[in-house]
Design an enzyme around this catalytic site. Sequence first.
Site, PDB file in Angstrom:
ATOM      1  N   TYR A   1      59.831  75.960  46.050  1.00 18.41           N
ATOM      2  CA  TYR A   1      59.183  76.622  44.911  1.00 18.41           C
ATOM      3  C   TYR A   1      58.631  77.982  45.339  1.00 18.41           C
ATOM      4  O   TYR A   1      58.791  78.980  44.629  1.00 18.41           O
ATOM      5  CB  TYR A   1      58.072  75.704  44.386  1.00 18.41           C
TER       6      TYR A   1
ATOM      7  N   SER B   1      54.184  82.789  40.707  1.00 18.85           N
ATOM      8  CA  SER B   1      53.125  81.817  41.013  1.00 18.85           C
ATOM      9  C   SER B   1      52.295  82.325  42.175  1.00 18.85           C
ATOM     10  O   SER B   1      52.801  83.095  43.020  1.00 18.85           O
ATOM     11  CB  SER B   1      53.767  80.480  41.394  1.00 18.85           C
TER      12      SER B   1
END
Length: 270
Positions: free
Chosen positions: A167, A154
């Site tokens: 995350y 990401s």
Amino acid sequence: MSSTQSHPAQTGRLAGKVALIIGAGTGIGEAAARIFAREGAHVALADIQFDAVQSVAASVCPDGTKAKAFAVDVTNDDSVRQLADDVMSIFGGLHCLFNTAGGSLPQDSLVTDVPLEVWDKTMNLDLRGTLLGCRYAIPKIIASGGGSVVNMSSGAALRGSGKAHVYAAAKGAIVTITRNLAGAYAQQGVRANAICCGRINTQRIRDTYGIPGQPGKSEDAMKVDETIKTYPYWFGEPEDVANIALFLASDESRMITGVSVPADGGRSAY
Ligand SMILES: NC(=O)c1ccc[n+]([C@@H]2O[C@H](COP(=O)([O-])OP(=O)(O)OC[C@H]3O[C@@H](n4cnc5c(N)ncnc54)[C@H](O)[C@@H]3O)[C@@H](O)[C@H]2O)c1
């Protein structure tokens, strides 16, 4: 009719390859299922939502000869091992792995505040899941003569300003493990790359974070419109990421291994 016309799956950028897409029931994985199959791959489509991935497989290949659905829980060692064995016995080989099951939790936050169950769930799904996919698929890819691994990271792994620290840590570790996979398996014909994408218009994102002009449930939703003023290429469609995965999975990218592609509309660059 020429043989090419009667057998379109014999041509294409992934012709002759078997691709396993983990997380193919929705979102980026579903888009990849359609694009990989269109480009001639036999696709093994796996997801924890078996009904969803079954309907993707049926729409990609109604007669079931070139697409098959598999139930898997990527957090479970036995489940992923079984998946890799089943793909080999059904398709007779494996050349590409796209690990895309994952996602952030809206409760994720700064390291000083984040509930530890967010750590357990996120690390299990995003990091352990990616690791298990690689652990069981890579030996099959080697046994099939080599191929390509594509892991979903990401843009959150590339910047220090995000507020979802768990995350970011999981996706950062995927960048690092991907580089290590490249180093470990190059001699055996396996490349490994990752994709670090910006915000992608999937159902999960629409529900939680919203899309331009339509805020979702999370606070972060308010920032989508603001962010695209500076980074107009930051918000994309599942197909945008699936096309990058296609390039990395195919032999067109055969000189590229160990990289993480920042498909974040420049957000990590300026
Ligand atoms: N959408 C974005 O904005 C965005 C941005 C950056 C990175 N990513 C990453 O891209 C990947 C795909 O995101 P998406 O938006 O398409 O998500 P999505 O939720 O639409 O798709 C993820 C798929 O993974 C499956 N899955 C969830 N848990 C699983 C498990 N335990 N075992 C097997 N399958 C499981 C889900 O059922 C779903 O079909 C994720 O890794 C995500 O972190 C997405």
